[in-house]
Write an enzyme that holds these catalytic residues in place. Structure first.
Site, PDB file in Angstrom:
ATOM      1  N   ARG A 220      34.886  34.228  46.334  1.00  0.00           N
ATOM      2  CA  ARG A 220      35.572  34.467  47.613  1.00  0.00           C
ATOM      3  C   ARG A 220      34.610  35.142  48.598  1.00  0.00           C
ATOM      4  O   ARG A 220      34.484  36.352  48.613  1.00  0.00           O
ATOM      5  CB  ARG A 220      36.797  35.358  47.400  1.00  0.00           C
ATOM      6  CG  ARG A 220      37.800  34.852  46.373  1.00  0.00           C
ATOM      7  CD  ARG A 220      38.952  35.842  46.284  1.00  0.00           C
ATOM      8  NE  ARG A 220      39.936  35.480  45.290  1.00  0.00           N
ATOM      9  CZ  ARG A 220      39.921  35.915  44.023  1.00  0.00           C
ATOM     10  NH1 ARG A 220      38.939  36.717  43.621  1.00  0.00           N
ATOM     11  NH2 ARG A 220      40.860  35.555  43.175  1.00  0.00           N
TER      12      ARG A 220
ATOM     13  N   ARG B 170      33.345  29.370  47.845  1.00  0.00           N
ATOM     14  CA  ARG B 170      34.269  28.976  48.903  1.00  0.00           C
ATOM     15  C   ARG B 170      33.779  29.507  50.244  1.00  0.00           C
ATOM     16  O   ARG B 170      33.425  30.674  50.362  1.00  0.00           O
ATOM     17  CB  ARG B 170      35.670  29.522  48.619  1.00  0.00           C
ATOM     18  CG  ARG B 170      36.708  29.125  49.668  1.00  0.00           C
ATOM     19  CD  ARG B 170      38.108  29.570  49.268  1.00  0.00           C
ATOM     20  NE  ARG B 170      38.273  31.015  49.325  1.00  0.00           N
ATOM     21  CZ  ARG B 170      39.360  31.657  48.886  1.00  0.00           C
ATOM     22  NH1 ARG B 170      40.351  30.971  48.343  1.00  0.00           N
ATOM     23  NH2 ARG B 170      39.450  32.964  48.976  1.00  0.00           N
TER      24      ARG B 170
ATOM     25  N   ASN C 178      48.437  29.552  44.880  1.00  0.00           N
ATOM     26  CA  ASN C 178      49.143  30.597  45.625  1.00  0.00           C
ATOM     27  C   ASN C 178      49.664  30.036  46.950  1.00  0.00           C
ATOM     28  O   ASN C 178      50.850  30.153  47.277  1.00  0.00           O
ATOM     29  CB  ASN C 178      48.213  31.781  45.901  1.00  0.00           C
ATOM     30  CG  ASN C 178      47.669  32.411  44.631  1.00  0.00           C
ATOM     31  OD1 ASN C 178      48.034  32.027  43.539  1.00  0.00           O
ATOM     32  ND2 ASN C 178      46.795  33.369  44.777  1.00  0.00           N
ATOM     33  N   ASP C 179      48.765  29.432  47.730  1.00  0.00           N
ATOM     34  CA  ASP C 179      49.182  28.874  49.012  1.00  0.00           C
ATOM     35  C   ASP C 179      49.945  27.570  48.842  1.00  0.00           C
ATOM     36  O   ASP C 179      50.869  27.283  49.607  1.00  0.00           O
ATOM     37  CB  ASP C 179      47.964  28.651  49.924  1.00  0.00           C
ATOM     38  CG  ASP C 179      47.639  29.883  50.750  1.00  0.00           C
ATOM     39  OD1 ASP C 179      48.584  30.635  51.077  1.00  0.00           O
ATOM     40  OD2 ASP C 179      46.467  30.109  51.069  1.00  0.00           O
TER      41      ASP C 179
ATOM     42  N   CYS D 103      42.347  27.235  40.884  1.00  0.00           N
ATOM     43  CA  CYS D 103      41.758  28.564  41.049  1.00  0.00           C
ATOM     44  C   CYS D 103      42.783  29.606  41.488  1.00  0.00           C
ATOM     45  O   CYS D 103      42.435  30.766  41.698  1.00  0.00           O
ATOM     46  CB  CYS D 103      40.599  28.528  42.034  1.00  0.00           C
ATOM     47  SG  CYS D 103      41.038  28.023  43.701  1.00  0.00           S
TER      48      CYS D 103
ATOM     49  N   HIS E 167      48.561  48.775  45.767  1.00  0.00           N
ATOM     50  CA  HIS E 167      47.193  49.112  45.378  1.00  0.00           C
ATOM     51  C   HIS E 167      47.174  49.927  44.089  1.00  0.00           C
ATOM     52  O   HIS E 167      46.287  49.770  43.250  1.00  0.00           O
ATOM     53  CB  HIS E 167      46.520  49.923  46.492  1.00  0.00           C
ATOM     54  CG  HIS E 167      46.238  49.138  47.730  1.00  0.00           C
ATOM     55  ND1 HIS E 167      45.658  47.890  47.699  1.00  0.00           N
ATOM     56  CD2 HIS E 167      46.443  49.424  49.037  1.00  0.00           C
ATOM     57  CE1 HIS E 167      45.513  47.450  48.937  1.00  0.00           C
ATOM     58  NE2 HIS E 167      45.994  48.348  49.760  1.00  0.00           N
TER      59      HIS E 167
ATOM     60  N   GLU F 206      45.656  22.977  48.819  1.00  0.00           N
ATOM     61  CA  GLU F 206      46.599  24.101  48.909  1.00  0.00           C
ATOM     62  C   GLU F 206      47.659  23.882  49.977  1.00  0.00           C
ATOM     63  O   GLU F 206      48.364  24.822  50.356  1.00  0.00           O
ATOM     64  CB  GLU F 206      45.846  25.416  49.157  1.00  0.00           C
ATOM     65  CG  GLU F 206      44.839  25.371  50.264  1.00  0.00           C
ATOM     66  CD  GLU F 206      43.969  26.619  50.327  1.00  0.00           C
ATOM     67  OE1 GLU F 206      44.360  27.663  49.783  1.00  0.00           O
ATOM     68  OE2 GLU F 206      42.883  26.533  50.921  1.00  0.00           O
TER      69      GLU F 206
ATOM     70  N   ARG G 143      54.436  34.141  50.481  1.00  0.00           N
ATOM     71  CA  ARG G 143      54.067  34.740  49.189  1.00  0.00           C
ATOM     72  C   ARG G 143      53.808  36.236  49.284  1.00  0.00           C
ATOM     73  O   ARG G 143      53.695  36.915  48.259  1.00  0.00           O
ATOM     74  CB  ARG G 143      52.855  34.026  48.594  1.00  0.00           C
ATOM     75  CG  ARG G 143      51.559  34.128  49.388  1.00  0.00           C
ATOM     76  CD  ARG G 143      50.511  33.211  48.765  1.00  0.00           C
ATOM     77  NE  ARG G 143      49.242  33.197  49.467  1.00  0.00           N
ATOM     78  CZ  ARG G 143      48.205  33.973  49.170  1.00  0.00           C
ATOM     79  NH1 ARG G 143      48.306  34.834  48.187  1.00  0.00           N
ATOM     80  NH2 ARG G 143      47.072  33.893  49.840  1.00  0.00           N
TER      81      ARG G 143
END
Length: 551
Positions: A295, A331, A453-454, A501, A188, A430, A464
């Site tokens: 998102r 999404r 990513n996925d 994306c 973070h 994905e 990941r």
């Protein structure tokens, strides 16, 4: 001159004196409490004060670092009220007969240790959150205000690590850069540093020594390199890189308002990823030409219960209206795996990345899905809304989604509520399954958007979220890029457009490969739009090759 190497997590060049972060010493004696009921009252008051502080921090984060950063502190406020955490504190208080301070300390250690040993990066990050929350409650119990930075002049801040609260509390005018022994690019603190525009290096370990306090240092937040007591040549080299970065930023400013097109006329739509209506300001500031990924799960994660149709409608409507006719791809709910909300009461899974998540939750819980679809279609009357379904692996899932959409439209027709009947419907590519049946899927939808990513995670069999996979998790892997090509060919064969994306979309090194593959749209963080536009406008599409697809 001493060279130390860590992980560059926030770009930028900085030089100045090192100042080690000073925390107030919290020493808690293990002594019995004189009155347990009084200790319970003290805990309740400290928790209440902590929630007020965290609420204020969330607003500060929203102003300075955006909604995703604000959500971190909203999550911390929820942790303060977490039933299991509170029960653990009260149990320690009653069974041990100890003070409020000792009970909170014991509960924090128990929860933090329990999460830290789980082989999951997301849960390990929650361990740091518990530590941060526990320290805040203890400070409020003991009346401690953290010392922070003792100097008035700007410094390079050094620390073993920094909690998100500590990072946000820092006076940006006093911080030239941040260097820490611990942490990583996924922490973070690193995310906040990037958002706040502060150069940062993490993971320096024991080579960052307390005896360096007060000594001069040059740091490069891109390479992760720091030089203690640099000589004149080193200072000159760092300054030259800083000047170069400034020139690049000035060039980026000239990209505003320019068309997203190559030298030989090939266009790509440069859209933005957002998590909240408030992110629209960043999209407009960076000249994004649309929203490629909204998102919506963050509406759910920030709530204590399922957001209502009206609450969702207002959020979607605002984004659609503010984008003034530009496409807004929204999404549907992508909850599960590393994104959990307690009120969903999802069953604990051994491998949540392969479990009930995203569209699987929606199809299993049609009431939740129906509410969201009604809000989305209602919002479609106020702008160019497109609806996108995540985690698709089969044609029947798409048909079920479309059937749900038809049911919602029929309801709205009966109720006389306006909506856009021609709202585009798309899916995320994905999974390897969706790539292999892309031709069949393309016949059912209006567009594809690749979640790299996925897709990389499932294609390479690499979690990941795991930090220890390192060289094995390579999104540039030819298998991932070939999957992109297969999906793009299927999309164009069916006459639909395809975008990306995931994080890979912002990778400047892959732009020419995306041109060669035939990608039509890239959806990226707002800050990545102008650099991509500059690279695109200097490229020749006909000269781009598929060389990167070869092993």
């Amino acid at each position: 001159m001493i060279l130390i190497q860590g992980e560059g997590v926030s770009k930028g060049i900085a030089s100045g004196s090192i100042c080690f972060f000073q925390r107030s010493d919290i020493t808690i004696l293990d002594v019995p409490a004189t009155n347990i009921e009084n200790e319970k009252v003290r805990i309740a008051q400290a928790r209440k004060k902590s929630i007020v502080q965290l609420t204020n921090l969330a607003e500060k984060a929203r102003r300075e670092a955006g909604d995703e950063s604000a959500m971190l502190f909203e999550t911390h406020a929820m942790l303060v009220e977490d039933a299991d955490y509170v029960e653990c504190i009260l149990t320690a208080l009653e069974k041990q007969g100890c003070t409020a301070e000792r009970a909170v300390e014991m509960a924090g250690e128990q929860f933090s240790t329990m999460l830290a040993i789980i082989d999951d990066a997301y849960m390990q990050a929650r361990s740091a959150d518990i530590t941060d929350v526990t320290r805040r409650i203890l400070n409020n119990l003991m009346g401690i205000v953290e010392a922070g930075i003792p100097f008035e002049s700007p410094v390079i801040l050094a620390a073993d690590d920094l909690t998100p609260s500590e990072t946000l509390h820092l006076d940006k005018n006093k911080i030239l850069g941040i260097i820490t022994q611990g942490g990583s690019g996924n922490s973070h603190t690193a995310i906040l540093a990037r958002t706040m525009g502060i150069p940062a290096i993490c993971g320096l370990g024991e080579v960052l020594k307390p005896e360096y306090d007060g000594r001069a240092v040059c740091m490069d937040g891109e390479t992760g390199q720091a030089v203690i007591e640099p000589d004149a040549c080193t200072l000159e080299a760092f300054q030259a890189k800083r000047n170069s970065q400034r020139e690049i930023m000035q060039h980026m400013e000239t990209m505003r308002g320019q068309p997203d097109i190559t030298i030989d006329g090939r266009g790509i739509m440069l859209y933005c990823n957002i998590s909240s209506p408030k992110d629209i300001c960043a999209v407009q500031l960076n000249d994004g030409q649309g929203i490629g990924l909204f998102r919506t799960e963050f509406l759910y994660l920030a709530a204590c219960d399922y957001p209502s149709e009206e609450d969702q409608f207002q959020a979607y409507k605002r984004v659609a209206a503010d984008m003034e006719g530009k496409r807004v791809v929204i999404r549907t709910l992508d909850i599960g795996a590393d994104k959990q909300a307690d009120y969903f009461k999802l069953q604990k899974e051994e491998n949540p990345a392969l479990g009930v998540r995203a569209i699987r939750v929606c199809l299993n819980r049609p009431d939740i899905f129906h509410t969201q679809l009604r809000a989305l279609y209602r919002a479609s009357a106020y702008g160019k809304v497109a609806i996108m379904f995540p985690m698709i692996t089969s044609v029947w899932e798409v048909k079920e989604c479309k059937r749900s959409c038809q049911n919602v439209m029929a309801e709205l027709d009966r109720e006389g509520i306006p909506y856009n009947r021609d709202t585009e419907l798309g899916i995320m590519i994905e999974t390897p399954a969706s790539v292999l049946i892309a031709e069949e899927l393309a016949e059912e939808v209006d567009f594809f958007s690749v979640g790299t990513n996925d897709l990389a995670q499932y294609t390479l069999a690499c979690d990941r979220q795991a930090n220890n996979l390192g060289k094995f998790f390579t999104p540039h892997h030819p298998a991932v890029l070939r999957a992109l090509k297969l999906a793009a060919d299927a999309a164009h064969k069916a006459g639909i457009w395809i975008g990306i994306c995931g994080e890979l979309a912002a990778d400047l090194d892959l732009l020419n490969t995306f041109l060669a593959i035939g990608i039509d749209e890239l959806s990226v963080p707002p800050s990545a739009v102008l650099p991509l536009r500059a690279k695109l406008r200097g490229s020749v599409a006909k000269a781009c090759t598929l060389e990167r697809l070869r092993c």
